[in-house]
Design a protein around this motif. Structure first.
Motif, PDB file in Angstrom:
ATOM      1  N   CYS A  42       0.810  -1.226   0.000  1.00 58.63           N
ATOM      2  CA  CYS A  42       0.000   0.000   0.000  1.00 58.63           C
ATOM      3  C   CYS A  42       0.839   1.271   0.000  1.00 58.63           C
ATOM      4  CB  CYS A  42      -0.929   0.013   1.208  1.00 58.63           C
ATOM      5  SG  CYS A  42      -2.249  -1.203   1.156  1.00 58.63           S
ATOM      6  N   SER A  43       2.156   1.134  -0.066  1.00 57.19           N
ATOM      7  CA  SER A  43       3.047   2.296  -0.008  1.00 57.19           C
ATOM      8  C   SER A  43       3.533   2.670  -1.409  1.00 57.19           C
ATOM      9  CB  SER A  43       4.252   1.980   0.879  1.00 57.19           C
ATOM     10  OG  SER A  43       5.140   3.054   0.945  1.00 57.19           O
ATOM     11  N   PRO A  44       3.502   3.934  -1.804  1.00 52.58           N
ATOM     12  CA  PRO A  44       3.125   5.087  -0.990  1.00 52.58           C
ATOM     13  C   PRO A  44       1.641   5.423  -0.988  1.00 52.58           C
ATOM     14  CG  PRO A  44       3.962   5.842  -3.083  1.00 52.58           C
ATOM     15  CD  PRO A  44       4.090   4.333  -3.097  1.00 52.58           C
ATOM     16  N   ASP A  45       0.878   4.871  -1.906  1.00 55.94           N
ATOM     17  CA  ASP A  45      -0.549   5.212  -2.001  1.00 55.94           C
ATOM     18  C   ASP A  45      -1.395   3.946  -1.950  1.00 55.94           C
ATOM     19  OD1 ASP A  45      -0.172   8.047  -2.421  1.00 55.94           O
ATOM     20  OD2 ASP A  45       0.545   7.528  -4.430  1.00 55.94           O
ATOM     21  N   PRO A  46      -2.476   3.925  -1.189  1.00 58.37           N
ATOM     22  CA  PRO A  46      -3.001   5.004  -0.338  1.00 58.37           C
ATOM     23  C   PRO A  46      -2.329   5.102   1.020  1.00 58.37           C
ATOM     24  CG  PRO A  46      -4.449   3.124  -0.216  1.00 58.37           C
ATOM     25  CD  PRO A  46      -3.377   2.758  -1.215  1.00 58.37           C
ATOM     26  N   GLY A  47      -1.431   4.165   1.337  1.00 57.43           N
ATOM     27  CA  GLY A  47      -0.762   4.139   2.622  1.00 57.43           C
ATOM     28  C   GLY A  47      -1.522   3.308   3.645  1.00 57.43           C
ATOM     29  N   ALA A  48      -0.889   2.242   4.149  1.00 56.09           N
ATOM     30  CA  ALA A  48      -1.532   1.435   5.192  1.00 56.09           C
ATOM     31  C   ALA A  48      -1.711   2.283   6.445  1.00 56.09           C
ATOM     32  CB  ALA A  48      -0.674   0.208   5.497  1.00 56.09           C
ATOM     33  N   TRP A  49      -2.801   2.047   7.177  1.00 55.38           N
ATOM     34  CA  TRP A  49      -3.081   2.915   8.318  1.00 55.38           C
ATOM     35  C   TRP A  49      -3.678   2.140   9.484  1.00 55.38           C
ATOM     36  CZ3 TRP A  49      -8.207   3.569   9.931  1.00 55.38           C
ATOM     37  CH2 TRP A  49      -9.191   3.093   9.050  1.00 55.38           C
ATOM     38  N   CYS A  50      -3.582   2.779  10.669  1.00 56.04           N
ATOM     39  CA  CYS A  50      -4.162   2.242  11.883  1.00 56.04           C
ATOM     40  C   CYS A  50      -4.492   3.420  12.796  1.00 56.04           C
ATOM     41  CB  CYS A  50      -3.197   1.284  12.576  1.00 56.04           C
ATOM     42  SG  CYS A  50      -1.640   2.067  13.044  1.00 56.04           S
ATOM     43  N   GLU A  51      -5.119   3.127  13.908  1.00 53.52           N
ATOM     44  CA  GLU A  51      -5.490   4.174  14.857  1.00 53.52           C
ATOM     45  C   GLU A  51      -4.795   3.939  16.186  1.00 53.52           C
ATOM     46  OE1 GLU A  51      -9.729   4.197  14.997  1.00 53.52           O
ATOM     47  OE2 GLU A  51      -9.918   5.420  13.181  1.00 53.52           O
ATOM     48  N   LEU A  52      -4.393   5.036  16.834  1.00 57.73           N
ATOM     49  CA  LEU A  52      -3.733   4.995  18.133  1.00 57.73           C
ATOM     50  C   LEU A  52      -4.169   6.205  18.943  1.00 57.73           C
ATOM     51  CD1 LEU A  52      -1.574   3.961  20.147  1.00 57.73           C
ATOM     52  CD2 LEU A  52       0.096   5.344  18.881  1.00 57.73           C
ATOM     53  N   ASP A  53      -4.742   5.950  20.108  1.00 57.35           N
ATOM     54  CA  ASP A  53      -5.176   7.035  20.991  1.00 57.35           C
ATOM     55  C   ASP A  53      -6.081   8.032  20.264  1.00 57.35           C
ATOM     56  OD1 ASP A  53      -3.697   5.898  23.010  1.00 57.35           O
ATOM     57  OD2 ASP A  53      -1.932   7.153  22.623  1.00 57.35           O
ATOM     58  N   GLY A  54      -6.976   7.503  19.441  1.00 55.61           N
ATOM     59  CA  GLY A  54      -7.929   8.364  18.747  1.00 55.61           C
ATOM     60  C   GLY A  54      -7.383   9.072  17.532  1.00 55.61           C
ATOM     61  N   GLN A  55      -6.112   8.851  17.177  1.00 63.21           N
ATOM     62  CA  GLN A  55      -5.526   9.469  15.991  1.00 63.21           C
ATOM     63  C   GLN A  55      -5.234   8.400  14.958  1.00 63.21           C
ATOM     64  OE1 GLN A  55      -2.658  12.799  16.486  1.00 63.21           O
ATOM     65  NE2 GLN A  55      -2.503  12.047  18.584  1.00 63.21           N
ATOM     66  N   ARG A  56      -5.298   8.788  13.705  1.00 66.28           N
ATOM     67  CA  ARG A  56      -5.022   7.860  12.622  1.00 66.28           C
ATOM     68  C   ARG A  56      -3.597   8.069  12.136  1.00 66.28           C
ATOM     69  NH1 ARG A  56      -9.139   6.848   7.633  1.00 66.28           N
ATOM     70  NH2 ARG A  56     -10.481   6.359   9.426  1.00 66.28           N
ATOM     71  N   PHE A  57      -2.868   6.970  11.954  1.00 72.39           N
ATOM     72  CA  PHE A  57      -1.494   6.999  11.476  1.00 72.39           C
ATOM     73  C   PHE A  57      -1.373   6.166  10.210  1.00 72.39           C
ATOM     74  CE2 PHE A  57      -1.034   8.123  15.859  1.00 72.39           C
ATOM     75  CZ  PHE A  57       0.092   8.931  15.942  1.00 72.39           C
ATOM     76  N   LYS A  58      -0.473   6.605   9.337  1.00 70.06           N
ATOM     77  CA  LYS A  58      -0.112   5.813   8.170  1.00 70.06           C
ATOM     78  C   LYS A  58       1.280   5.233   8.370  1.00 70.06           C
ATOM     79  CE  LYS A  58      -2.870   7.803   4.431  1.00 70.06           C
ATOM     80  NZ  LYS A  58      -2.823   8.331   3.040  1.00 70.06           N
ATOM     81  N   ILE A  59       1.466   4.001   7.893  1.00 74.30           N
ATOM     82  CA  ILE A  59       2.759   3.332   7.970  1.00 74.30           C
ATOM     83  C   ILE A  59       3.175   2.968   6.552  1.00 74.30           C
ATOM     84  CG2 ILE A  59       4.064   1.429   8.975  1.00 74.30           C
ATOM     85  CD1 ILE A  59       1.953   1.237  11.153  1.00 74.30           C
ATOM     86  N   PHE A  60       4.391   3.376   6.177  1.00 69.92           N
ATOM     87  CA  PHE A  60       4.807   3.254   4.786  1.00 69.92           C
ATOM     88  C   PHE A  60       5.848   2.168   4.530  1.00 69.92           C
ATOM     89  CE2 PHE A  60       2.493   6.836   3.300  1.00 69.92           C
ATOM     90  CZ  PHE A  60       2.445   7.721   4.358  1.00 69.92           C
TER      91      PHE A  60
END
Length: 319
Positions: free
Chosen positions: A225-243
């Motif tokens: 999924c890198s660079p688009d759309p970018g794999a993602w997850c949530e932590l402490d109510g925020q969304r992060f992408k991991i490339f």
């Protein structure tokens, strides 16, 4: 032969340059219309359009290849064949019938595996040990035409964007050789009806990480999924992408297991040796030395590292 090249993104530029440098004559280029880009959303020509203009080639930008004016101009150009790399629009039969030898597409997979819009991405996500490129004649059915050339390569340890860059360069020479075969009257071979898989465009839902999966599966999803759309997850109510990540320890880690054994966590289905990540909708900026469980990214223990291709370095305020 007289050629009209069709392509749009950066990965199509090496093929255009290779064809221009060959003994064939590229008389024009077909690409998608200018699109908004950048913070100012200014209309910007595609990478193929920009390169074609620099090479002094005529550039055609139809809203759709069914447009009568475009098809008439294509007839006037009288191409023998139309080589294609990631043009981005479906070709109607009326357009397919114009060049004497049809349209020949460079596809970034070993057909019939991964027919569709995201073959390189799906190959990495599936963990395919080999991938490659295929040159085939375009027909109405999706990526089902007869094959001129198919060349295999071992799938390297790279992101989908980086794999596309590699295949774009090796495939450029392959497309020139396919044009030589077309000119020589070679008869393409039908695709096998066995092993057909479909590679639809990667969606945001496809890119969401589920940390109950094994480390290897998560690594494949992130890199695919890198660079688009970018794999993602949530932590402490925020969304992060991991490339980008690399698996530590055994190649397969079962959910709720950890490596090395000294690392402890109440829920650690995956351990990553390093990763490059960013807050959602921000630029890739940092990597975590160790990622475990449902909290794969944190502000602690991170260092700045070169982001993956096509991603700018972080602004000073991005933390």
């Amino acid at each position: 032969m007289r050629l009209v090249f069709a392509g749009t993104p950066e990965v199509a530029v090496p093929a255009l340059e290779a064809l221009v440098a060959s003994r064939h004559e590229v008389v024009a280029v077909v690409t998608r219309p200018d699109a908004p880009a950048g913070r100012g959303r200014r209309l910007t020509p595609s990478p193929v359009a920009a390169r074609a203009e620099a090479l002094g080639l005529e550039v055609l930008k139809p809203d759709h290849p069914r447009d009568p004016a475009f098809q008439q101009r294509l007839r006037d150009l009288a191409p023998d064949a139309c080589p294609v790399v990631a043009y981005g629009a479906l070709l109607p039969q009326s357009a397919l019938d114009i060049p004497r030898h049809g349209w020949v597409n460079l596809h970034f997979s070993l057909l019939p595996r991964w027919r569709g819009a995201a073959p390189a991405q799906r190959a990495i996500m599936a963990g395919d040990p080999v991938t490659g490129t295929t040159c085939f004649r375009i027909v109405r059915e999706l990526d089902a035409g007869d094959v001129y050339l198919s060349e295999e390569t071992v799938t390297p340890d790279v992101t989908a964007g980086e794999l596309l860059d590699l295949l774009a360069v090796s495939g450029a020479d392959q497309l020139v050789r396919a044009m030589d075969l077309v000119e020589a009257g070679a008869v393409p071979e039908p695709q096998s009806d066995q092993g057909i898989t479909i590679a639809p465009k990667i969606t945001v839902a496809d890119a969401r990480l589920d940390f109950r999966r094994t480390a290897r599966e998560l690594r494949n999803q992130i890199m695919g999924c890198s660079p688009d759309p970018g794999a993602w997850c949530e932590l402490d109510g925020q969304r992060f992408k991991i490339f980008r990540v690399a698996v530590a320890g055994p190649q397969e880690l079962a959910p709720a297991s950890c490596w090395p054994p000294s690392v402890t966590s109440s829920s650690a289905p995956v351990t990553a040796r390093r990763c490059i990540c960013s807050r959602y909708r921000r630029r890739a900026s940092a990597g975590c030395r160790r990622s475990t469980g449902p909290a794969p990214v944190s502000r602690a223990g991170c260092w700045h590292e070169s982001p993956p291709r096509r991603l700018r370095r972080p602004a000073p305020g991005d933390r």
